[in-house]
Write a protein that holds these residues in place. Structure first.
Motif, PDB file in Angstrom:
ATOM      1  N   GLU A 249       2.858  -4.226 -31.883  1.00  0.00           N
ATOM      2  CA  GLU A 249       2.050  -5.096 -32.594  1.00  0.00           C
ATOM      3  C   GLU A 249       0.451  -4.399 -32.694  1.00  0.00           C
ATOM      4  OE1 GLU A 249       1.119  -8.437 -34.559  1.00  0.00           O
ATOM      5  OE2 GLU A 249       2.880  -7.609 -33.945  1.00  0.00           O
ATOM      6  N   GLN A 250      -0.140  -3.950 -31.637  1.00  0.00           N
ATOM      7  CA  GLN A 250      -1.325  -3.215 -31.796  1.00  0.00           C
ATOM      8  C   GLN A 250      -1.505  -2.116 -32.938  1.00  0.00           C
ATOM      9  OE1 GLN A 250      -2.885  -1.472 -27.984  1.00  0.00           O
ATOM     10  NE2 GLN A 250      -4.127  -0.088 -29.152  1.00  0.00           N
ATOM     11  N   GLU A 251      -0.562  -1.458 -33.200  1.00  0.00           N
ATOM     12  CA  GLU A 251      -0.529  -0.497 -34.251  1.00  0.00           C
ATOM     13  C   GLU A 251      -0.587  -1.211 -35.560  1.00  0.00           C
ATOM     14  OE1 GLU A 251       0.230   3.710 -34.096  1.00  0.00           O
ATOM     15  OE2 GLU A 251      -1.488   2.720 -32.972  1.00  0.00           O
ATOM     16  N   PHE A 252       0.201  -2.525 -35.530  1.00  0.00           N
ATOM     17  CA  PHE A 252       0.302  -3.011 -36.933  1.00  0.00           C
ATOM     18  C   PHE A 252      -1.105  -3.702 -37.091  1.00  0.00           C
ATOM     19  CE2 PHE A 252       1.131  -6.870 -39.223  1.00  0.00           C
ATOM     20  CZ  PHE A 252       2.313  -6.481 -40.299  1.00  0.00           C
ATOM     21  N   LYS A 253      -1.496  -4.119 -36.107  1.00  0.00           N
ATOM     22  CA  LYS A 253      -2.946  -5.055 -36.310  1.00  0.00           C
ATOM     23  C   LYS A 253      -3.978  -3.943 -36.640  1.00  0.00           C
ATOM     24  CE  LYS A 253      -2.177  -9.000 -33.203  1.00  0.00           C
ATOM     25  NZ  LYS A 253      -2.938  -9.605 -31.993  1.00  0.00           N
ATOM     26  N   PHE A 254      -4.086  -2.737 -36.292  1.00  0.00           N
ATOM     27  CA  PHE A 254      -5.022  -1.699 -36.708  1.00  0.00           C
ATOM     28  C   PHE A 254      -5.050  -1.538 -38.192  1.00  0.00           C
ATOM     29  CE2 PHE A 254      -6.435   2.708 -37.424  1.00  0.00           C
ATOM     30  CZ  PHE A 254      -7.665   2.464 -37.086  1.00  0.00           C
ATOM     31  N   VAL A 255      -3.996  -1.475 -38.864  1.00  0.00           N
ATOM     32  CA  VAL A 255      -3.767  -1.129 -40.069  1.00  0.00           C
ATOM     33  C   VAL A 255      -4.246  -2.355 -40.913  1.00  0.00           C
ATOM     34  CG1 VAL A 255      -2.466  -0.537 -42.073  1.00  0.00           C
ATOM     35  CG2 VAL A 255      -1.436   0.351 -39.767  1.00  0.00           C
ATOM     36  N   ARG A 256      -3.804  -3.346 -40.491  1.00  0.00           N
ATOM     37  CA  ARG A 256      -4.224  -4.570 -41.062  1.00  0.00           C
ATOM     38  C   ARG A 256      -5.710  -5.062 -41.064  1.00  0.00           C
ATOM     39  NH1 ARG A 256      -2.078  -5.179 -44.982  1.00  0.00           N
ATOM     40  NH2 ARG A 256      -3.246  -7.305 -44.930  1.00  0.00           N
ATOM     41  N   SER A 257      -6.275  -4.589 -39.836  1.00  0.00           N
ATOM     42  CA  SER A 257      -7.860  -4.637 -39.768  1.00  0.00           C
ATOM     43  C   SER A 257      -8.737  -3.957 -40.486  1.00  0.00           C
ATOM     44  CB  SER A 257      -8.238  -4.453 -38.239  1.00  0.00           C
ATOM     45  OG  SER A 257      -7.948  -3.196 -37.863  1.00  0.00           O
ATOM     46  N   ILE A 258      -8.180  -2.624 -40.740  1.00  0.00           N
ATOM     47  CA  ILE A 258      -9.130  -1.705 -41.603  1.00  0.00           C
ATOM     48  C   ILE A 258      -9.029  -1.886 -43.028  1.00  0.00           C
ATOM     49  CG2 ILE A 258      -9.297  -0.095 -40.028  1.00  0.00           C
ATOM     50  CD1 ILE A 258      -6.888   1.651 -41.516  1.00  0.00           C
ATOM     51  N   ILE A 259      -7.935  -2.425 -43.574  1.00  0.00           N
ATOM     52  CA  ILE A 259      -7.649  -3.103 -44.902  1.00  0.00           C
ATOM     53  C   ILE A 259      -8.275  -4.403 -45.195  1.00  0.00           C
ATOM     54  CG2 ILE A 259      -5.798  -3.855 -46.623  1.00  0.00           C
ATOM     55  CD1 ILE A 259      -3.907  -2.062 -45.251  1.00  0.00           C
ATOM     56  N   GLU A 260      -8.264  -5.419 -44.235  1.00  0.00           N
ATOM     57  CA  GLU A 260      -8.893  -6.633 -44.470  1.00  0.00           C
ATOM     58  C   GLU A 260     -10.260  -6.503 -44.298  1.00  0.00           C
ATOM     59  OE1 GLU A 260      -6.629  -8.967 -41.873  1.00  0.00           O
ATOM     60  OE2 GLU A 260      -4.743  -8.832 -42.981  1.00  0.00           O
ATOM     61  N   ASN A 261     -10.703  -5.393 -43.560  1.00  0.00           N
ATOM     62  CA  ASN A 261     -12.296  -5.491 -43.070  1.00  0.00           C
ATOM     63  C   ASN A 261     -12.999  -4.376 -44.177  1.00  0.00           C
ATOM     64  OD1 ASN A 261     -11.872  -7.348 -41.145  1.00  0.00           O
ATOM     65  ND2 ASN A 261     -11.809  -5.689 -39.599  1.00  0.00           N
ATOM     66  N   GLY A 262     -12.205  -4.169 -45.337  1.00  0.00           N
ATOM     67  CA  GLY A 262     -13.107  -3.153 -46.070  1.00  0.00           C
ATOM     68  C   GLY A 262     -13.185  -1.875 -45.591  1.00  0.00           C
ATOM     69  N   GLU A 263     -12.564  -1.502 -44.448  1.00  0.00           N
ATOM     70  CA  GLU A 263     -13.182   0.029 -43.919  1.00  0.00           C
ATOM     71  C   GLU A 263     -12.532   1.172 -45.008  1.00  0.00           C
ATOM     72  OE1 GLU A 263     -14.875   0.580 -41.587  1.00  0.00           O
ATOM     73  OE2 GLU A 263     -15.011  -1.116 -40.504  1.00  0.00           O
ATOM     74  N   VAL A 264     -11.540   0.856 -45.950  1.00  0.00           N
ATOM     75  CA  VAL A 264     -10.815   1.998 -46.583  1.00  0.00           C
ATOM     76  C   VAL A 264     -11.507   2.294 -48.136  1.00  0.00           C
ATOM     77  CG1 VAL A 264      -8.487   2.911 -47.331  1.00  0.00           C
ATOM     78  CG2 VAL A 264      -8.716   1.353 -45.474  1.00  0.00           C
ATOM     79  N   PRO A 265     -12.310   3.265 -48.115  1.00  0.00           N
ATOM     80  CA  PRO A 265     -12.669   3.583 -49.628  1.00  0.00           C
ATOM     81  C   PRO A 265     -11.657   3.611 -50.650  1.00  0.00           C
ATOM     82  CG  PRO A 265     -13.607   5.157 -47.877  1.00  0.00           C
ATOM     83  CD  PRO A 265     -12.407   4.348 -47.111  1.00  0.00           C
ATOM     84  N   ASP A 266     -11.999   3.131 -52.041  1.00  0.00           N
ATOM     85  CA  ASP A 266     -11.170   3.217 -52.736  1.00  0.00           C
ATOM     86  C   ASP A 266     -10.220   4.619 -52.849  1.00  0.00           C
ATOM     87  OD1 ASP A 266     -11.430   0.676 -53.272  1.00  0.00           O
ATOM     88  OD2 ASP A 266     -12.843   0.989 -55.019  1.00  0.00           O
ATOM     89  N   ASP A 267     -11.056   5.705 -52.726  1.00  0.00           N
ATOM     90  CA  ASP A 267     -10.240   6.926 -52.838  1.00  0.00           C
ATOM     91  C   ASP A 267      -9.700   7.464 -51.781  1.00  0.00           C
ATOM     92  OD1 ASP A 267     -12.469   7.373 -51.375  1.00  0.00           O
ATOM     93  OD2 ASP A 267     -13.279   9.181 -52.543  1.00  0.00           O
ATOM     94  N   VAL A 268      -9.327   6.810 -50.721  1.00  0.00           N
ATOM     95  CA  VAL A 268      -8.541   7.221 -49.428  1.00  0.00           C
ATOM     96  C   VAL A 268      -7.369   6.426 -49.448  1.00  0.00           C
ATOM     97  CG1 VAL A 268      -8.671   7.049 -46.788  1.00  0.00           C
ATOM     98  CG2 VAL A 268     -10.614   7.720 -48.127  1.00  0.00           C
TER      99      VAL A 268
END
Length: 660
Positions: free
Chosen positions: A83-102
């Motif tokens: 669950e920790q791994e799943f939440k990490f992916v969701r957190s960086i997407i939902e919190n806008g941490e991922v630039p559009d070109d990444v």
């Protein structure tokens, strides 16, 4: 059990690649001219190899650093593992941490339930990569899964169908664009013909690969079990036999079991690879993944931009070590503390000469406005300054070092370019001190030894210390002094006794002799010989000069240029060897040439006097000061008589303080 005398009884050599007999390999003649696509798997492959896996907070810190370095594809998690791994992916997407070109990549085994969970984790990401894997080599097919080749193909294609279906559905919902990265796990141990057959079936099943929307094939050397050239052969075989080559990205994923992961990756690129998967500093299972820092900087040192920024490498290394709770050897390529350091004398000499020669080349490029400032240095393939380091660590001095290393440190820290014979002389001092202390001589220790050896201080040190002096030009006919020349200056080359171009002058100096001030006087052509004559006549110390040189020091933090004078001297009657044994060097520093020469004489004298006993101060004639008009008749008498005084008397009205 001891090692076998005949290991062929236990271990099989790597098999040959089934190229035709007349096939000419392409990779040996290729050259890497552009950077590959980089995939950092620090947060997944690297993380799962840690004794203490990273927290999501730590993973976020490292993710931000990877983005800053310039990675455009980052494998961030194994979302179906916890669950920790799943939440990490969701957190960086939902919190806008991922630039559009990444692009975010997640890994999933070829199991339906885990595939669905992995794809769900990426919902809403602009660019996503599904890393689908299953082991395909004989040892895994037959021992772990007990599958035939046909069963392995069916398992793989069923997983591909499901990935295709679920990603298309998610794209329709959230607009996320998915790319398939199919990993032939244990590729390097699999029959080359079977890898191509399986790859072509995956392409056909995916059915939508194009030059604008390619499928990735991860050719994993899960266990490095053959030389790098064999891996390159396997990559070339796959690259030249896979269908739709213009619609395929070949991704290289070496491990380091044989210690040749970097070589395998570089040869894999030459053999057709387009993409590299690895970790910073090579973190990973067993001996680790391929090190992306080493690969990138290998390219950089050959003039190929890696499109990754390691301008502050020490900061990056510190962060990776902190996040992974690891340390790296001091000799680790590029990142180790000592990789740009030389302790051996021959290495130091080559580096010092290389720096001097390169500085001249670069100055000439600037002067004429043409050419390129190419880096060309013995032992140092890459400019440390490009990685945020300085040159202060290039040469480290120990008892095993040589004269060049010591001279380099003095030049870097004190701006003094020592004459070659003086380098030999002073290194013996440094070597003795290093052996006495039993440790490396740091720049601070070398500077301290230099100042102590040559009595370079603004306060009395050594047995002799020059407080002040006056120079008087002497009349050639009467040998009487005229007005003082405290600002006298001449060319440093005029140090030899027989030079008729120099003015005969008198040196009058106030010095401390074993802590007691006294005045010494002497005559000679130029300040050096005049000062030497003063030492001879007043202290019974007869010295002869050897080599000499001077240097002008200009720096932004000094209001005036300084002159450094270096003079080699020996006791009269001695014959120094060609290497300088038997002589002592003196060093003088001042903004005035004459002062620097006089200080160099006293400096050398301090090194030669040992425990010599000096004669008592002589009684010399000195006129009384002028009297008033009403006492003029008495003055006639007193001036004719004069008075006997000691050299210790101070001539406050005549004294000229030397510049510090």
């Amino acid at each position: 059990m001891p090692m076998l005398t005949d290991p062929s009884l236990k271990y099989l050599p790597y098999p040959a690649i089934p190229f035709p007999a007349d096939y000419v390999r392409r990779w040996p003649t290729q050259r890497t001219t552009v950077a590959p696509t980089w995939l950092s798997t620090d947060l997944r492959d690297g993380n799962q190899a840690l004794v203490n896996p990273m927290s999501n907070e730590t993973k976020l810190e490292l993710f931000r650093a990877l983005v800053k370095i310039g990675f455009k594809e980052i494998e961030v998690a194994y979302p179906s593992a916890s669950e920790q791994e799943f939440k990490f992916v969701r957190s960086i997407i939902e919190n806008g941490e991922v630039p559009d070109d990444v692009s975010l990549q997640v890994i999933t085994p070829a199991r339906p339930d885990l595939i669905a969970r992995s794809i769900a984790s990426l919902a809403g990401c602009k660019r996503a990569i599904i890393h689908l894997y299953n082991a395909v080599s004989p040892v895994f097919r037959e021992v772990v899964f007990r599958n035939t080749q046909e069963q392995t193909i069916d398992l793989t294609l069923n997983a591909v169908r499901l990935v295709k279906k679920l990603t298309e559905e998610e794209t329709a919902r959230s607009g996320t664009h998915f790319t398939l990265n199919y990993c032939l796990e244990t590729f390097s141990q699999t029959e080359p013909e079977f890898t191509v057959e399986l790859g072509n079936k995956v392409l056909a099943e995916w059915g939508k690969a194009s030059p604008d929307d390619k499928v990735m094939f991860n050719l994993a050397a899960t266990v490095e079990c053959a030389p790098s050239n064999h891996y390159a052969d396997m990559v070339e075989y796959f690259s030249t036999h896979i269908n739709q080559r213009d619609s395929v990205v070949i991704s290289i994923h070496p491990h380091n079991d044989r210690g040749t992961a970097v070589a395998a990756a570089e040869l894999g690129l030459l053999a057709g690879g387009d993409r590299i998967e690895g970790c910073l500093l090579g973190n990973g299972e067993r001996t680790g993944n391929v090190d992306l820092i080493t690969l990138a900087l290998n390219m950089y040192s050959q003039g190929v931009s890696p499109r990754l920024d390691f301008s502050n490498l020490s900061e990056t290394v510190a962060l990776v070590c902190k996040c992974n709770e690891m340390a790296i050897p001091v000799r680790y390529p590029y990142a180790g503390q000592l990789v740009f350091s030389a302790f051996a004398g021959t290495h130091q000499d080559a580096i010092k000469k290389g720096l001097d020669a390169q500085a001249k080349r670069w100055e000439e490029v600037e002067r004429i406005g043409k050419g390129t400032k190419y880096w060309s240095m013995p032992y140092i393939p890459l400019d440390p300054k490009d990685l945020g380091y300085g040159y202060e660590n290039l040469i480290r001095v120990s008892s095993q070092s040589g004269k060049a290393g010591t001279a380099y440190v003095i030049k870097q820290t004190m701006l003094l370019d020592l004459p070659r014979r003086m380098q030999v002389s002073f290194y013996k001092v440094v070597q003795d001190e290093s052996e006495r202390l039993g440790k490396e001589m740091t720049a601070a220790l070398i500077n301290s030894a230099f100042k102590k050896t040559y009595c370079i201080e603004s306060k009395p040190v050594g047995r002799l210390f020059l407080h002040s002096y006056r120079l008087f030009p002497l009349s050639p006919s009467t040998r009487e002094p005229s007005s003082p020349m405290s600002d006298y200056s001449d060319d440093i080359s005029q140090l030899t006794p027989g030079d008729e171009d120099q003015t005969i002058m008198r040196f009058e100096g106030e010095i401390s002799v074993d802590g007691t001030k006294r005045t010494i006087r002497g005559d000679g052509r130029g300040p050096v010989l005049a000062a030497l004559d003063a030492l001879r006549s007043s202290l019974d110390l007869t010295l002869t000069t050897g080599e000499s040189s001077s240097q002008t020091i200009n720096t932004d933090n000094l209001p005036h240029a300084k002159v450094a004078t270096f003079i080699e001297m020996s006791l009269e009657g001695t014959s120094p060897s060609k290497s300088g044994v038997g002589s002592i060097w003196g060093v003088g520093l001042s903004s005035d040439v004459a002062t620097s020469k006089c200080r160099a004489v006293i400096s050398a004298a301090n090194g030669l006097i040992g425990d010599k006993k000096f004669p008592a101060a002589k009684m010399i004639f000195s006129p009384r000061p002028a009297l008033s008009q009403r006492d003029s008749w008495l003055g006639e008498v007193r001036l004719r008589a004069g008075r006997l005084t000691s050299e210790n008397d101070k001539y406050e009205s005549l004294k000229v303080k030397t510049a510090i």
